[in-house]
Scaffold this motif. Structure first.
Motif, short mmCIF file in Angstrom:
data_model
loop_
_atom_site.label_atom_id
_atom_site.label_comp_id
_atom_site.label_asym_id
_atom_site.label_seq_id
_atom_site.Cartn_x
_atom_site.Cartn_y
_atom_site.Cartn_z
N GLU A 15 1.01 -1.10 -0.13
CA GLU A 15 -0.09 0.09 0.01
C GLU A 15 1.03 1.14 -0.21
O GLU A 15 1.78 1.32 0.67
CB GLU A 15 -0.96 0.12 1.19
CG GLU A 15 -2.00 -1.14 1.27
CD GLU A 15 -3.01 -0.76 2.58
OE1 GLU A 15 -2.67 -0.19 3.34
OE2 GLU A 15 -4.12 -1.39 2.18
N VAL A 16 0.60 2.21 -0.61
CA VAL A 16 1.13 3.62 -0.67
C VAL A 16 1.52 4.09 0.85
O VAL A 16 0.66 3.92 1.90
CB VAL A 16 0.20 4.54 -1.27
CG1 VAL A 16 0.99 6.13 -1.35
CG2 VAL A 16 -0.02 4.13 -2.85
N GLY A 17 2.73 4.24 1.36
CA GLY A 17 2.95 4.72 2.52
C GLY A 17 3.41 3.60 3.54
O GLY A 17 3.77 4.06 4.68
N ALA A 18 3.34 2.29 2.88
CA ALA A 18 3.65 1.08 3.80
C ALA A 18 5.18 1.11 3.89
O ALA A 18 5.98 1.71 3.31
CB ALA A 18 3.21 -0.24 3.26
N ALA A 19 5.45 0.82 5.08
CA ALA A 19 7.01 0.17 5.33
C ALA A 19 7.65 -0.50 4.50
O ALA A 19 6.91 -1.27 3.86
CB ALA A 19 7.01 -0.27 6.89
N LEU A 20 8.85 -0.21 3.97
CA LEU A 20 9.49 -1.10 3.05
C LEU A 20 10.14 -2.24 3.66
O LEU A 20 10.50 -2.19 4.46
CB LEU A 20 10.67 -0.05 2.44
CG LEU A 20 10.19 1.31 1.73
CD1 LEU A 20 11.33 1.98 0.94
CD2 LEU A 20 9.08 1.06 0.66
N SER A 21 10.29 -3.19 2.94
CA SER A 21 10.79 -4.58 3.30
C SER A 21 11.86 -4.85 2.59
O SER A 21 12.40 -5.94 2.47
CB SER A 21 9.63 -5.59 2.84
OG SER A 21 9.09 -5.59 1.62
#
Length: 272
Positions: free
Chosen positions: A199-205
């Motif tokens: 999702e837009v704004g989700a933490a990056l993995s």
């Protein structure tokens, strides 16, 4: 606390689940305690990797004995890194248990609410996802490599269970042994798909290492997808075990350059 606990040389169990639900069998095999030789030494459970068929069947019989669930109650799949899920019933028992030819085609996830069935999938770096909705006695397992992960197989399981009347907050998930971010380096092509799946704004993995090279945390990616699907954070167990780092315990497709065996995820309700 590590959710996957070693029971003997051949498998780890999801102990907290099995303590809570005594009829449940759920866990992940190691590479040890079997009869296979060479690249597949010793507990290879994959039919499709070029191992001797007799040895694979012998290894599966050993695991069946350890788990006390007969091989003819297992189901297995021809996994294709897709997102197709199959609901299993007792009439399916034995399909794919002793042969790759009769496994469920193009299938990367199973679920069932019936007892006396062992859902199994094979792994050598991809993420095994285990699902349980105890109030409805629904259980499931999914195979999430990078393609299955960005294809939202975790979300598709939650949605499939939603059609069964199960809410996301009733679902518990265990993310099993798989390749860690230090060992899993991918290119921009893969990251483009990863970004679209979040999702837009989700933490990056993932993290940029050098131009066009990233370390990708597939376990965390699936955790983020589960959270976005409505599964509460406190319902998600997450292993720290890496299939590539731990050469003594696990096969690894990437570490072993494609010449290796397969571990197996399993989950089932024992019959009363």
């Amino acid at each position: 606390m590590e959710p996957f606990v070693k029971k003997n040389e051949s498998y780890l169990s999801i102990d907290s689940w099995m303590t809570q639900f005594p009829k449940l069998v759920a866990g992940f095999t190691t590479k040890n305690g079997g009869t296979s030789k060479g690249y597949f030494e010793t507990l290879n459970l994959g039919f499709h990797v070029g191992d001797n068929l007799t040895n694979v069947c012998s290894n599966r019989e050993k695991v069946a004995e350890l788990l006390q669930i007969p091989l003819n109650a297992w189901v297995g799949a021809e996994q294709t890194h897709g997102t197709f899920l199959k609901k299993i019933t007792k009439k399916d028992r034995g399909t794919g248990s002793d042969s790759y030819d009769n496994a469920f085609k193009g299938t990367d996830g199973f679920y069932t609410d019936e007892e006396g069935i062992l859902l199994t999938l094979c792994f050598a770096d991809c993420v095994p996802l285990f699902f349980i909705a105890p109030e409805r006695r629904m259980i499931g397992v999914a195979h999430a490599g990078w393609k299955g992960s960005v294809g939202l197989i975790a979300n598709k399981m939650v949605k499939a269970w939603g059609q069964e009347g199960i809410k996301p907050e009733q679902i518990f998930v265990a993310i099993g042994p798989s390749i860690c971010e230090k060992c899993y380096i991918v290119d921009q092509h893969v990251i483009n798909f990863v970004e679209k799946s979040l999702e837009v704004g989700a933490a990056l993995s993932y993290n940029l290492l050098t131009e066009g090279q990233y370390s990708l945390n597939l376990q965390d990616l699936n955790r983020l997808i589960l959270l976005a699907s409505g599964v509460p954070e406190e319902n998600i167990l997450w292993t720290k075990l890496c299939s590539s780092c731990d050469q003594e315990e696990f096969f690894s497709h990437r570490r072993d350059k494609g010449k290796t065996g397969r571990m197996m995820s399993f989950i089932g309700w024992k019959e009363n």
